[in-house]
Design a protein around this motif. Structure first.
Motif, PDB file in Angstrom:
ATOM      1  N   TRP A   1       0.833  -1.214   0.000  1.00  0.00           N
ATOM      2  CA  TRP A   1       0.000   0.000   0.000  1.00  0.00           C
ATOM      3  C   TRP A   1       0.865   1.261   0.000  1.00  0.00           C
ATOM      4  CZ3 TRP A   1      -4.681  -0.954  -1.370  1.00  0.00           C
ATOM      5  CH2 TRP A   1      -5.353  -2.094  -0.938  1.00  0.00           C
ATOM      6  N   GLU A   2       1.885   1.299   0.858  1.00  0.00           N
ATOM      7  CA  GLU A   2       2.701   2.511   0.967  1.00  0.00           C
ATOM      8  C   GLU A   2       3.554   2.733  -0.278  1.00  0.00           C
ATOM      9  OE1 GLU A   2       4.876  -0.828   3.172  1.00  0.00           O
ATOM     10  OE2 GLU A   2       2.805  -0.078   2.996  1.00  0.00           O
ATOM     11  N   GLU A   3       4.021   1.671  -0.906  1.00  0.00           N
ATOM     12  CA  GLU A   3       4.780   1.816  -2.150  1.00  0.00           C
ATOM     13  C   GLU A   3       3.881   2.324  -3.273  1.00  0.00           C
ATOM     14  OE1 GLU A   3       7.784  -1.911  -1.090  1.00  0.00           O
ATOM     15  OE2 GLU A   3       6.121  -2.170  -2.512  1.00  0.00           O
ATOM     16  N   ALA A   4       2.667   1.781  -3.358  1.00  0.00           N
ATOM     17  CA  ALA A   4       1.741   2.182  -4.415  1.00  0.00           C
ATOM     18  C   ALA A   4       1.287   3.622  -4.271  1.00  0.00           C
ATOM     19  CB  ALA A   4       0.530   1.245  -4.435  1.00  0.00           C
ATOM     20  N   ALA A   5       1.199   4.092  -3.015  1.00  0.00           N
ATOM     21  CA  ALA A   5       0.742   5.466  -2.782  1.00  0.00           C
ATOM     22  C   ALA A   5       1.803   6.491  -3.130  1.00  0.00           C
ATOM     23  CB  ALA A   5       0.336   5.631  -1.316  1.00  0.00           C
ATOM     24  N   SER A   6       3.072   6.123  -3.078  1.00  0.00           N
ATOM     25  CA  SER A   6       4.132   7.124  -3.128  1.00  0.00           C
ATOM     26  C   SER A   6       4.411   7.736  -4.497  1.00  0.00           C
ATOM     27  CB  SER A   6       5.431   6.543  -2.548  1.00  0.00           C
ATOM     28  OG  SER A   6       5.934   5.494  -3.345  1.00  0.00           O
ATOM     29  N   PRO A   7       4.223   7.040  -5.635  1.00  0.00           N
ATOM     30  CA  PRO A   7       4.577   7.682  -6.905  1.00  0.00           C
ATOM     31  C   PRO A   7       3.622   8.774  -7.355  1.00  0.00           C
ATOM     32  CG  PRO A   7       4.646   5.283  -7.091  1.00  0.00           C
ATOM     33  CD  PRO A   7       3.945   5.607  -5.812  1.00  0.00           C
ATOM     34  N   GLY A   8       2.322   8.591  -7.124  1.00  0.00           N
ATOM     35  CA  GLY A   8       1.239   9.401  -7.675  1.00  0.00           C
ATOM     36  C   GLY A   8       1.575  10.775  -8.203  1.00  0.00           C
ATOM     37  N   LEU A   9       1.662  11.748  -7.321  1.00  0.00           N
ATOM     38  CA  LEU A   9       1.833  13.139  -7.749  1.00  0.00           C
ATOM     39  C   LEU A   9       3.150  13.344  -8.482  1.00  0.00           C
ATOM     40  CD1 LEU A   9       0.976  16.359  -5.817  1.00  0.00           C
ATOM     41  CD2 LEU A   9       3.200  16.118  -6.897  1.00  0.00           C
ATOM     42  N   VAL A  10       4.247  12.888  -7.890  1.00  0.00           N
ATOM     43  CA  VAL A  10       5.552  13.206  -8.477  1.00  0.00           C
ATOM     44  C   VAL A  10       5.800  12.425  -9.766  1.00  0.00           C
ATOM     45  CG1 VAL A  10       6.700  14.048  -6.405  1.00  0.00           C
ATOM     46  CG2 VAL A  10       6.626  11.596  -6.849  1.00  0.00           C
ATOM     47  N   ASN A  11       5.348  11.185  -9.832  1.00  0.00           N
ATOM     48  CA  ASN A  11       5.545  10.384 -11.032  1.00  0.00           C
ATOM     49  C   ASN A  11       4.804  10.991 -12.216  1.00  0.00           C
ATOM     50  OD1 ASN A  11       6.418   8.032 -12.509  1.00  0.00           O
ATOM     51  ND2 ASN A  11       4.403   7.123 -12.179  1.00  0.00           N
ATOM     52  N   SER A  12       3.541  11.358 -11.997  1.00  0.00           N
ATOM     53  CA  SER A  12       2.744  11.967 -13.065  1.00  0.00           C
ATOM     54  C   SER A  12       3.314  13.320 -13.465  1.00  0.00           C
ATOM     55  CB  SER A  12       1.299  12.126 -12.610  1.00  0.00           C
ATOM     56  OG  SER A  12       0.729  10.881 -12.281  1.00  0.00           O
ATOM     57  N   THR A  13       3.730  14.114 -12.474  1.00  0.00           N
ATOM     58  CA  THR A  13       4.301  15.434 -12.761  1.00  0.00           C
ATOM     59  C   THR A  13       5.564  15.303 -13.599  1.00  0.00           C
ATOM     60  OG1 THR A  13       3.411  16.356 -10.705  1.00  0.00           O
ATOM     61  CG2 THR A  13       5.256  17.527 -11.709  1.00  0.00           C
ATOM     62  N   ALA A  14       6.449  14.387 -13.219  1.00  0.00           N
ATOM     63  CA  ALA A  14       7.697  14.195 -13.964  1.00  0.00           C
ATOM     64  C   ALA A  14       7.421  13.686 -15.375  1.00  0.00           C
ATOM     65  CB  ALA A  14       8.607  13.236 -13.219  1.00  0.00           C
ATOM     66  N   TYR A  15       6.409  12.825 -15.522  1.00  0.00           N
ATOM     67  CA  TYR A  15       6.060  12.303 -16.854  1.00  0.00           C
ATOM     68  C   TYR A  15       5.647  13.426 -17.792  1.00  0.00           C
ATOM     69  CZ  TYR A  15       3.947   9.431 -20.505  1.00  0.00           C
ATOM     70  OH  TYR A  15       3.650   8.852 -21.713  1.00  0.00           O
ATOM     71  N   ARG A  16       4.732  14.266 -17.340  1.00  0.00           N
ATOM     72  CA  ARG A  16       4.292  15.369 -18.208  1.00  0.00           C
ATOM     73  C   ARG A  16       5.446  16.339 -18.459  1.00  0.00           C
ATOM     74  NH1 ARG A  16      -0.810  18.288 -19.360  1.00  0.00           N
ATOM     75  NH2 ARG A  16      -0.309  20.443 -19.889  1.00  0.00           N
ATOM     76  N   GLN A  17       6.193  16.664 -17.431  1.00  0.00           N
ATOM     77  CA  GLN A  17       7.243  17.665 -17.537  1.00  0.00           C
ATOM     78  C   GLN A  17       8.340  17.234 -18.499  1.00  0.00           C
ATOM     79  OE1 GLN A  17       8.697  18.789 -13.693  1.00  0.00           O
ATOM     80  NE2 GLN A  17      10.091  20.343 -14.443  1.00  0.00           N
ATOM     81  N   LEU A  18       8.674  15.967 -18.493  1.00  0.00           N
ATOM     82  CA  LEU A  18       9.829  15.504 -19.256  1.00  0.00           C
ATOM     83  C   LEU A  18       9.456  14.742 -20.517  1.00  0.00           C
ATOM     84  CD1 LEU A  18      12.910  15.425 -19.229  1.00  0.00           C
ATOM     85  CD2 LEU A  18      12.791  13.331 -17.869  1.00  0.00           C
ATOM     86  N   VAL A  19       8.457  13.844 -20.436  1.00  0.00           N
ATOM     87  CA  VAL A  19       8.186  12.909 -21.527  1.00  0.00           C
ATOM     88  C   VAL A  19       7.095  13.409 -22.465  1.00  0.00           C
ATOM     89  CG1 VAL A  19       7.473  10.543 -22.071  1.00  0.00           C
ATOM     90  CG2 VAL A  19       8.902  10.993 -20.050  1.00  0.00           C
ATOM     91  N   SER A  20       6.021  13.946 -21.909  1.00  0.00           N
ATOM     92  CA  SER A  20       4.842  14.300 -22.701  1.00  0.00           C
ATOM     93  C   SER A  20       5.133  15.409 -23.710  1.00  0.00           C
ATOM     94  CB  SER A  20       3.721  14.753 -21.757  1.00  0.00           C
ATOM     95  OG  SER A  20       2.652  15.327 -22.466  1.00  0.00           O
ATOM     96  N   ARG A  21       4.344  15.414 -24.778  1.00  0.00           N
ATOM     97  CA  ARG A  21       4.435  16.511 -25.745  1.00  0.00           C
ATOM     98  C   ARG A  21       3.958  17.823 -25.124  1.00  0.00           C
ATOM     99  NH1 ARG A  21       0.036  13.411 -27.682  1.00  0.00           N
ATOM    100  NH2 ARG A  21      -1.982  14.496 -27.623  1.00  0.00           N
ATOM    101  N   ASN A  22       3.241  17.758 -24.005  1.00  0.00           N
ATOM    102  CA  ASN A  22       2.864  18.968 -23.287  1.00  0.00           C
ATOM    103  C   ASN A  22       4.000  19.538 -22.461  1.00  0.00           C
ATOM    104  OD1 ASN A  22       0.060  19.140 -24.067  1.00  0.00           O
ATOM    105  ND2 ASN A  22      -0.307  17.352 -22.775  1.00  0.00           N
ATOM    106  N   GLY A  23       5.088  18.774 -22.332  1.00  0.00           N
ATOM    107  CA  GLY A  23       6.267  19.228 -21.609  1.00  0.00           C
ATOM    108  C   GLY A  23       7.454  19.341 -22.537  1.00  0.00           C
ATOM    109  N   ALA A  24       8.552  18.690 -22.172  1.00  0.00           N
ATOM    110  CA  ALA A  24       9.793  18.812 -22.945  1.00  0.00           C
ATOM    111  C   ALA A  24       9.870  17.846 -24.114  1.00  0.00           C
ATOM    112  CB  ALA A  24      10.994  18.597 -22.026  1.00  0.00           C
ATOM    113  N   ALA A  25       8.966  16.855 -24.177  1.00  0.00           N
ATOM    114  CA  ALA A  25       8.956  15.877 -25.274  1.00  0.00           C
ATOM    115  C   ALA A  25      10.343  15.261 -25.480  1.00  0.00           C
ATOM    116  CB  ALA A  25       8.436  16.508 -26.561  1.00  0.00           C
ATOM    117  N   MET A  26      10.912  14.744 -24.429  1.00  0.00           N
ATOM    118  CA  MET A  26      12.250  14.144 -24.464  1.00  0.00           C
ATOM    119  C   MET A  26      12.342  13.058 -25.525  1.00  0.00           C
ATOM    120  SD  MET A  26      13.971  11.944 -21.375  1.00  0.00           S
ATOM    121  CE  MET A  26      12.972  10.516 -21.845  1.00  0.00           C
ATOM    122  N   LYS A  27      13.492  12.996 -26.191  1.00  0.00           N
ATOM    123  CA  LYS A  27      13.736  11.956 -27.186  1.00  0.00           C
ATOM    124  C   LYS A  27      15.036  11.226 -26.866  1.00  0.00           C
ATOM    125  CE  LYS A  27      16.183  14.845 -30.584  1.00  0.00           C
ATOM    126  NZ  LYS A  27      16.441  15.965 -29.644  1.00  0.00           N
TER     127      LYS A  27
END
Length: 443
Positions: free
Chosen positions: A195-221
């Motif tokens: 439970w505690e491991e599953a709860a921990s990524p939520g906010l930061v994992n999603s934020t980092a994904y959009r910021q770095l990977v998504s086309r809405n962010g840096a669109a890293m290649k």
């Protein structure tokens, strides 16, 4: 509440739908009559242990499109620190504004604020109009709350005019035994995690994904050199994993040898210990030192074989932003969120405009981005970075750890879960990833 916990512990989660919902529950709150308690103190001297309270509060009415979740575990994010020290503004202003949106939203405008923007738990009830989730479903929640009654959010829900962060700009957050969420915040709990491991990524994992990977962010290649500030922290630890998984070249900036070791455990080869290097980007409170930017840039090129960063993953804010703009390559991207060291950024615009660099603002993530980030956790391609877990009653100390940067990765909080290590449903999958899951433990 005990009967609900007993059913979940017995592996009979579906039975919770037949159990009565408690009229009250315990949650971590701040109080509206204490918003001036830290007046006159510097931010660093404000102690979340004084302002975060464990209270018994009334269970909110369940509305259309919503779900009530029994929270087994949650986690600390920097927005909980901001809430607890009433900076940059009191969150009661957010609740008051939200309360004016509709009669249903009025529930959130209370003299107490139940905080927290992460959870892992079990759905207890769903409101009218919810079809994809049912009582007994084991879930995690992302923290984007939207109304979507106007047109702006229907291309990217982060652009909704009523976009808010649950548990920060709304009430009934995840640092509690129960939480109220919108059904489109829910995602499946990865079965191989506690439970505690599953709860921990939520906010930061999603934020980092959009910021770095998504086309809405840096669109890293593939092949991008990515400078990652705080690479062993909540956001940076996920950015590092995304960079490595995506074929990029992370340059990880950390603040100690211990944190440098963690970055290397994740697979990073290029690591800068800023404490050991002694960088001082500010001569004094008002004056930056461009010579330190230059020295920092030279260190990056030394590690990369002469290349400057294509992307700077920026979240410390005021302390580092001038250096970030300087070191990005010609045509490079500085993608920014959070500003945990201060919101008022200063930089030399000559290095931005004359070298055609871009600054992109990035804030949390939409449902699709959050779902993709959670899917990577479920696939075992990205792993939790949980380092320590506290009981709900010690949430103030957990928030103080984050406030003082006395942590690595994420700091978890047990809510209904009576101890760590519970909630694993796929032990074989867990065994395959156990060393990666435990990389941050005890750091």
């Amino acid at each position: 509440m005990q009967k609900i916990l007993d059913a979940i512990q017995a592996g009979e989660s579906a039975a919770v739908g037949s159990l009565p919902v408690p009229e009250h529950y315990r949650g971590i709150t701040v109080h509206a009559d204490e918003v001036e308690m830290f007046d006159g103190l510097a931010a660093k001297d404000k102690d979340p242990r004084r302002s975060l309270h464990l209270d018994e509060v009334a269970t909110p009415e369940l509305g259309p499109g919503e779900a009530l979740v029994a929270v087994m575990a949650s986690a600390i994010n920097y927005n909980t620190v901001w809430t607890s020290i009433f900076e940059p503004v009191s969150t009661f202003k957010f609740l008051e504004r939200y309360g004016k949106v509709s009669p249903l939203a009025k529930r959130h405008d209370l003299p107490y604020h139940v905080v927290g923007s992460d959870l892992a738990g079990v759905v207890l009830r769903t409101g009218p109009g919810v079809h994809n989730w049912k009582p007994g479903d084991e879930v995690v929640a992302h923290c984007l709350s939207v109304e979507l009654e106007g047109p702006d959010g229907h291309d990217d829900t982060m652009m909704d005019s009523e976009q808010r962060i649950w548990g920060f700009e709304t009430n009934f957050g995840g640092l509690a035994e129960l939480a109220l969420v919108k059904s489109n915040q829910l995602m499946p709990k990865p079965a191989h995690l506690t439970w505690e491991e599953a709860a921990s990524p939520g906010l930061v994992n999603s934020t980092a994904y959009r910021q770095l990977v998504s086309r809405n962010g840096a669109a890293m290649k593939q092949g991008d050199v990515v400078l990652i500030w705080g690479a062993s922290g909540g956001l940076g630890s996920y950015a590092t994993q995304f960079a490595l998984n995506g074929g990029a070249i992370p340059v990880c900036v950390v603040s100690s040898q211990e944190k440098a070791d963690i970055a290397r455990k994740m697979g990073a080869e290029l690591v800068i210990d800023r404490s050991a290097e002694g960088y001082r980007f500010w001569k004094d409170e008002h004056t930056q030192d461009p010579r330190e930017w230059q020295r920092f840039g030279a260190k990056i090129r030394e590690l990369t074989g002469g290349e400057d960063p294509d992307i700077v993953f920026e979240h410390p804010g005021r302390e580092t932003f001038g250096a970030s703009v300087y070191v990005a390559r010609r045509g490079g991207t500085i993608v920014t969120c959070a500003s945990t060291s201060g919101f008022l950024h200063q930089y030399d615009n000559r290095y931005l405009w004359m070298n055609l660099k871009r600054v992109i603002g990035s804030h949390f993530a939409n449902y699709r981005e959050s779902w993709e980030a959670n899917r990577l956790i479920d696939k075992g391609l990205v792993h939790p970075t949980l380092s320590k877990t506290y009981p709900l009653a010690e949430t103030g100390q957990a928030a103080l750890d984050v406030h003082r940067n006395a942590h690595s990765g994420k700091v978890g909080v047990l809510c209904l879960a009576p101890e760590e290590g519970l909630g694993v449903r796929d032990q074989a999958k867990r065994e395959r990833h156990l060393s990666a899951i435990n990389r941050f433990r005890g750091v």
